[in-house]
Design a protein around this motif. Sequence first.
Motif, PDB file in Angstrom:
ATOM      1  N   PHE A  33       0.838  -1.194   0.000  1.00 22.86           N
ATOM      2  CA  PHE A  33       0.000   0.000   0.000  1.00 22.86           C
ATOM      3  C   PHE A  33       0.879   1.253   0.000  1.00 22.86           C
ATOM      4  O   PHE A  33       1.974   1.247   0.546  1.00 22.86           O
ATOM      5  N   TYR A  35       0.376   5.260   1.246  1.00 26.55           N
ATOM      6  CA  TYR A  35      -0.436   6.267   1.921  1.00 26.55           C
ATOM      7  C   TYR A  35       0.317   7.598   1.907  1.00 26.55           C
ATOM      8  O   TYR A  35       1.535   7.640   1.864  1.00 26.55           O
ATOM      9  N   GLN A  37       0.314  11.157   4.402  1.00 28.38           N
ATOM     10  CA  GLN A  37      -0.158  11.666   5.680  1.00 28.38           C
ATOM     11  C   GLN A  37       0.020  13.168   5.731  1.00 28.38           C
ATOM     12  O   GLN A  37       1.137  13.684   5.609  1.00 28.38           O
ATOM     13  N   LEU A  43      -4.006   9.581   7.528  1.00 25.86           N
ATOM     14  CA  LEU A  43      -3.446   8.724   6.488  1.00 25.86           C
ATOM     15  C   LEU A  43      -4.489   8.465   5.414  1.00 25.86           C
ATOM     16  O   LEU A  43      -5.602   8.037   5.714  1.00 25.86           O
ATOM     17  N   LEU A  45      -5.145   6.548   1.592  1.00 25.57           N
ATOM     18  CA  LEU A  45      -4.630   5.525   0.680  1.00 25.57           C
ATOM     19  C   LEU A  45      -4.530   6.080  -0.729  1.00 25.57           C
ATOM     20  O   LEU A  45      -5.507   6.607  -1.273  1.00 25.57           O
ATOM     21  N   PHE A  90       3.974   7.019   3.202  1.00 25.34           N
ATOM     22  CA  PHE A  90       4.258   5.754   3.861  1.00 25.34           C
ATOM     23  C   PHE A  90       3.869   4.595   2.952  1.00 25.34           C
ATOM     24  O   PHE A  90       2.782   4.576   2.381  1.00 25.34           O
ATOM     25  N   ASN A 100      -5.513  -7.384   7.206  1.00 22.93           N
ATOM     26  CA  ASN A 100      -5.837  -6.173   7.935  1.00 22.93           C
ATOM     27  C   ASN A 100      -4.686  -5.626   8.764  1.00 22.93           C
ATOM     28  O   ASN A 100      -4.716  -4.468   9.158  1.00 22.93           O
ATOM     29  N   GLU A 101      -3.704  -6.439   9.068  1.00 18.62           N
ATOM     30  CA  GLU A 101      -2.608  -6.001   9.924  1.00 18.62           C
ATOM     31  C   GLU A 101      -1.459  -5.528   9.049  1.00 18.62           C
ATOM     32  O   GLU A 101      -0.653  -6.318   8.571  1.00 18.62           O
ATOM     33  N   GLN A 102      -1.423  -4.241   8.854  1.00 16.51           N
ATOM     34  CA  GLN A 102      -0.458  -3.653   7.940  1.00 16.51           C
ATOM     35  C   GLN A 102       0.774  -3.156   8.682  1.00 16.51           C
ATOM     36  O   GLN A 102       0.667  -2.570   9.757  1.00 16.51           O
ATOM     37  N   PHE A 104       4.148  -0.773   8.429  1.00 14.19           N
ATOM     38  CA  PHE A 104       4.537   0.430   7.711  1.00 14.19           C
ATOM     39  C   PHE A 104       6.053   0.584   7.598  1.00 14.19           C
ATOM     40  O   PHE A 104       6.803   0.215   8.509  1.00 14.19           O
ATOM     41  N   GLY A 105       6.476   1.161   6.484  1.00 16.88           N
ATOM     42  CA  GLY A 105       7.861   1.565   6.318  1.00 16.88           C
ATOM     43  C   GLY A 105       8.116   2.864   7.066  1.00 16.88           C
ATOM     44  O   GLY A 105       7.193   3.458   7.629  1.00 16.88           O
ATOM     45  N   PRO A 106       9.373   3.338   7.062  1.00 18.09           N
ATOM     46  CA  PRO A 106       9.745   4.522   7.845  1.00 18.09           C
ATOM     47  C   PRO A 106       9.254   5.838   7.272  1.00 18.09           C
ATOM     48  O   PRO A 106       9.275   6.854   7.963  1.00 18.09           O
TER      49      PRO A 106
END
Lengths: 113, 114
Positions: A33, A35, A37, A43, A45, A90, A100-102, A104-106
């Motif tokens: 994904f 996103y 922010q 956030l 999509l 992100f 559903n449990e995503q 995230f990168g930095p």
Amino acid sequence: DAGITQSPRYKITETGRQVTLMCHQTWSHSYMFWYRQDLGHGLRLIYYSAAADITDKGEVPDGYVVSRSKTENFPLTLESATRSQTSVYFCASSDTNSYNEQFFGPGTRLTVL
Amino acid sequence: QKEVEQNSGPLSVPEGAIASLNCTYSDRVSQSFFWYRQYSGKSPELIMSIYSNGDKEDGRFTAQLNKASQYVSLLIRDSQPSDSATYLCAVILVLNTGFQKLVFGTGTRLLVSP
């Protein structure tokens, strides 16, 4: 084990330039994904991908292009950057069985002048 | 009405107190709910998920879900200064296409003072 990485971490560009943000994950997650922010919007999509060569639009796709030729990579391209695309971006990924449990990168902080 | 609503805060609590963070959502058919923690300048980190009505406890964190009231909350017991962060509520919405979209609230900023 790097997990999910993004590059560059910071980018300053000018209006009208093309910019590509990179995302790489080492978990072999099916879903990825993008996103953005922004203050006051949370956030949102941009695009998502269910597998290699399968992508679809999210909530705010205009001005962005994605591709996914390999499971582990999901680059996001701003075709002609605008000031309104100044944001923190992100990338996230999730497994098919726990979609559903995503994770995230930095993030990449992009400034368009 | 926003799909997921949170009070932006800041919510200020003293160290050792219970912090209560609240979230309401608009879609009655939503089945999956999440709390993410985001430190300033960092990425969101999943800390709790809840799928059924009632309470779910994990260490100092308790998530509470009331689908009839479309309300989900996060309690943090024995709050520590290291808990100071923005807490994002996220809800899965199922679109007409069948795609499940994870929708985030704008977050509640929590400040825990020593």
